[in-house]
Write a protein that holds these residues in place. Structure first.
Motif, PDB file in Angstrom:
ATOM      1  N   MET A  26       0.800  -1.273  -0.122  1.00  0.00           N
ATOM      2  CA  MET A  26      -0.112   0.053   0.234  1.00  0.00           C
ATOM      3  C   MET A  26       0.780   1.326   0.043  1.00  0.00           C
ATOM      4  O   MET A  26       0.507   2.123  -0.774  1.00  0.00           O
ATOM      5  CB  MET A  26      -0.983  -0.034   1.181  1.00  0.00           C
ATOM      6  CG  MET A  26      -1.903   1.146   1.214  1.00  0.00           C
ATOM      7  SD  MET A  26      -2.929   1.154   0.078  1.00  0.00           S
ATOM      8  CE  MET A  26      -4.223   2.281   0.434  1.00  0.00           C
ATOM      9  N   LYS A  27       1.924   1.309   0.744  1.00  0.00           N
ATOM     10  CA  LYS A  27       2.909   2.488   0.969  1.00  0.00           C
ATOM     11  C   LYS A  27       3.458   2.610  -0.651  1.00  0.00           C
ATOM     12  O   LYS A  27       3.622   3.794  -0.781  1.00  0.00           O
ATOM     13  CB  LYS A  27       3.735   2.102   1.899  1.00  0.00           C
ATOM     14  CG  LYS A  27       4.648   3.352   2.441  1.00  0.00           C
ATOM     15  CD  LYS A  27       5.531   2.940   3.332  1.00  0.00           C
ATOM     16  CE  LYS A  27       6.395   4.335   4.164  1.00  0.00           C
ATOM     17  NZ  LYS A  27       7.272   3.852   5.026  1.00  0.00           N
ATOM     18  N   LYS A  28       3.720   1.700  -1.306  1.00  0.00           N
ATOM     19  CA  LYS A  28       4.506   2.001  -2.548  1.00  0.00           C
ATOM     20  C   LYS A  28       3.568   2.347  -3.679  1.00  0.00           C
ATOM     21  O   LYS A  28       3.971   3.123  -4.402  1.00  0.00           O
ATOM     22  CB  LYS A  28       5.109   0.430  -3.052  1.00  0.00           C
ATOM     23  CG  LYS A  28       6.203   0.051  -2.309  1.00  0.00           C
ATOM     24  CD  LYS A  28       6.823  -1.183  -2.931  1.00  0.00           C
ATOM     25  CE  LYS A  28       7.954  -1.906  -2.353  1.00  0.00           C
ATOM     26  NZ  LYS A  28       8.570  -3.090  -2.728  1.00  0.00           N
ATOM     27  N   ILE A  29       2.104   2.172  -3.146  1.00  0.00           N
ATOM     28  CA  ILE A  29       1.248   2.540  -4.445  1.00  0.00           C
ATOM     29  C   ILE A  29       0.927   3.965  -4.108  1.00  0.00           C
ATOM     30  O   ILE A  29       1.094   4.844  -5.175  1.00  0.00           O
ATOM     31  CB  ILE A  29      -0.041   1.838  -4.334  1.00  0.00           C
ATOM     32  CG1 ILE A  29       0.076   0.432  -4.782  1.00  0.00           C
ATOM     33  CG2 ILE A  29      -1.189   2.584  -5.001  1.00  0.00           C
ATOM     34  CD1 ILE A  29      -1.001  -0.329  -4.460  1.00  0.00           C
ATOM     35  N   ILE A  30       1.018   4.554  -2.864  1.00  0.00           N
ATOM     36  CA  ILE A  30       0.856   5.833  -2.466  1.00  0.00           C
ATOM     37  C   ILE A  30       2.120   6.809  -2.929  1.00  0.00           C
ATOM     38  O   ILE A  30       1.924   7.843  -3.452  1.00  0.00           O
ATOM     39  CB  ILE A  30       0.581   5.916  -1.112  1.00  0.00           C
ATOM     40  CG1 ILE A  30      -0.870   5.202  -0.483  1.00  0.00           C
ATOM     41  CG2 ILE A  30       0.663   7.557  -0.430  1.00  0.00           C
ATOM     42  CD1 ILE A  30      -0.964   5.342   0.952  1.00  0.00           C
ATOM     43  N   ILE A  31       3.150   6.015  -2.668  1.00  0.00           N
ATOM     44  CA  ILE A  31       4.513   6.841  -3.139  1.00  0.00           C
ATOM     45  C   ILE A  31       4.393   7.024  -4.655  1.00  0.00           C
ATOM     46  O   ILE A  31       4.727   7.944  -5.048  1.00  0.00           O
ATOM     47  CB  ILE A  31       5.680   6.296  -2.596  1.00  0.00           C
ATOM     48  CG1 ILE A  31       5.809   6.142  -1.103  1.00  0.00           C
ATOM     49  CG2 ILE A  31       7.071   6.731  -3.297  1.00  0.00           C
ATOM     50  CD1 ILE A  31       7.003   5.515  -0.506  1.00  0.00           C
ATOM     51  N   SER A  32       3.941   6.002  -5.276  1.00  0.00           N
ATOM     52  CA  SER A  32       4.084   5.992  -6.772  1.00  0.00           C
ATOM     53  C   SER A  32       3.119   7.015  -7.518  1.00  0.00           C
ATOM     54  O   SER A  32       3.378   7.854  -8.280  1.00  0.00           O
ATOM     55  CB  SER A  32       3.607   4.507  -7.192  1.00  0.00           C
ATOM     56  OG  SER A  32       4.760   3.728  -6.968  1.00  0.00           O
ATOM     57  N   LEU A  33       1.895   7.390  -6.700  1.00  0.00           N
ATOM     58  CA  LEU A  33       0.870   8.032  -6.917  1.00  0.00           C
ATOM     59  C   LEU A  33       1.417   9.576  -6.792  1.00  0.00           C
ATOM     60  O   LEU A  33       1.116  10.384  -7.582  1.00  0.00           O
ATOM     61  CB  LEU A  33      -0.532   7.874  -6.401  1.00  0.00           C
ATOM     62  CG  LEU A  33      -1.136   6.603  -6.787  1.00  0.00           C
ATOM     63  CD1 LEU A  33      -2.461   6.233  -5.852  1.00  0.00           C
ATOM     64  CD2 LEU A  33      -1.697   6.462  -8.417  1.00  0.00           C
ATOM     65  N   VAL A  34       2.052   9.684  -5.752  1.00  0.00           N
ATOM     66  CA  VAL A  34       2.649  11.040  -5.389  1.00  0.00           C
ATOM     67  C   VAL A  34       3.558  11.537  -6.308  1.00  0.00           C
ATOM     68  O   VAL A  34       3.626  12.749  -6.905  1.00  0.00           O
ATOM     69  CB  VAL A  34       3.130  11.023  -4.045  1.00  0.00           C
ATOM     70  CG1 VAL A  34       3.723  12.468  -3.566  1.00  0.00           C
ATOM     71  CG2 VAL A  34       2.014  11.088  -3.038  1.00  0.00           C
ATOM     72  N   VAL A  35       4.500  10.757  -6.545  1.00  0.00           N
ATOM     73  CA  VAL A  35       5.567  10.898  -7.572  1.00  0.00           C
ATOM     74  C   VAL A  35       4.759  11.257  -9.087  1.00  0.00           C
ATOM     75  O   VAL A  35       5.198  12.151  -9.687  1.00  0.00           O
ATOM     76  CB  VAL A  35       6.719   9.775  -7.752  1.00  0.00           C
ATOM     77  CG1 VAL A  35       7.469   9.854  -9.037  1.00  0.00           C
ATOM     78  CG2 VAL A  35       7.498   9.750  -6.365  1.00  0.00           C
ATOM     79  N   LEU A  36       3.844  10.323  -9.515  1.00  0.00           N
ATOM     80  CA  LEU A  36       3.208  10.668 -10.863  1.00  0.00           C
ATOM     81  C   LEU A  36       2.679  11.952 -10.727  1.00  0.00           C
ATOM     82  O   LEU A  36       2.614  12.616 -11.754  1.00  0.00           O
ATOM     83  CB  LEU A  36       2.169   9.425 -11.059  1.00  0.00           C
ATOM     84  CG  LEU A  36       1.503   9.496 -12.207  1.00  0.00           C
ATOM     85  CD1 LEU A  36       2.308   9.451 -13.394  1.00  0.00           C
ATOM     86  CD2 LEU A  36       0.700   8.290 -12.321  1.00  0.00           C
TER      87      LEU A  36
END
Length: 159
Positions: A1-11
């Motif tokens: 879940m944490k990786k998905i949130i970080i990926s979305l923020v970066v995107l």
């Protein structure tokens, strides 16, 4: 879940930066002109108005005005290529020429024939006369101005 949130923020950051870059891009068809001026002065008001009202852009120019205090520094900015045009007294250009430099500046315009000092007031005068200055305090633009050679004086005697 944490990786998905970080990926979305970066995107999201990438999208925001891309949109910001595209929308703030200046018109590349404009010719960039860097102007170095020795002082900000009401005397240059026409230049500031033309800049603020977009007249330079209408003529195909992207003008950048920079304050470079000192005629020697304005001359150095033009000689080094940091500025295309220098607004200052001609004394520094004469010094460079008299030193026998091969790469010297040419003074191409006489902007003034008189002193560029103005009398300004915080109060509105509908029918101003020089005699209205009697007994008033006046602050010169800088030390050494032609007025009385000092920063501060009071006009007491007017004819």
């Amino acid at each position: 879940m944490k990786k998905i949130i970080i990926s979305l923020v970066v995107l999201l950051l990438i999208v925001v930066i891309t949109v910001f870059t595209i929308t703030n891009k200046k018109d590349s068809s404009l010719q960039k002109v860097k102007v170095a001026e020795v002082t900000h002065s009401v005397f240059y008001a026409p230049q500031y108005l033309a800049h603020a009202l977009g007249y330079f852009e209408e003529e195909g120019l992207d003008v950048e005005i920079n304050l470079v205090p000192g005629a020697d520094k304005v001359t150095a900015a033009v000689l080094s290529g940091d500025a295309n045009i220098g607004l200052c007294g001609s004394e520094a250009t004469i010094y460079v020429y008299n030193q026998g430099e091969k790469d010297y500046l040419v003074t191409f315009a006489g902007l003034t024939k008189k002193d560029g000092s103005f009398i300004v007031s915080r109060e509105k005068y509908d029918d101003f006369k020089l005699s209205d200055m009697k007994g008033k305090s006046v602050i010169g633009g800088r030390k050494g101005e032609r007025l009385l050679g000092d920063n501060w004086f009071i006009i007491n005697e007017l004819q």
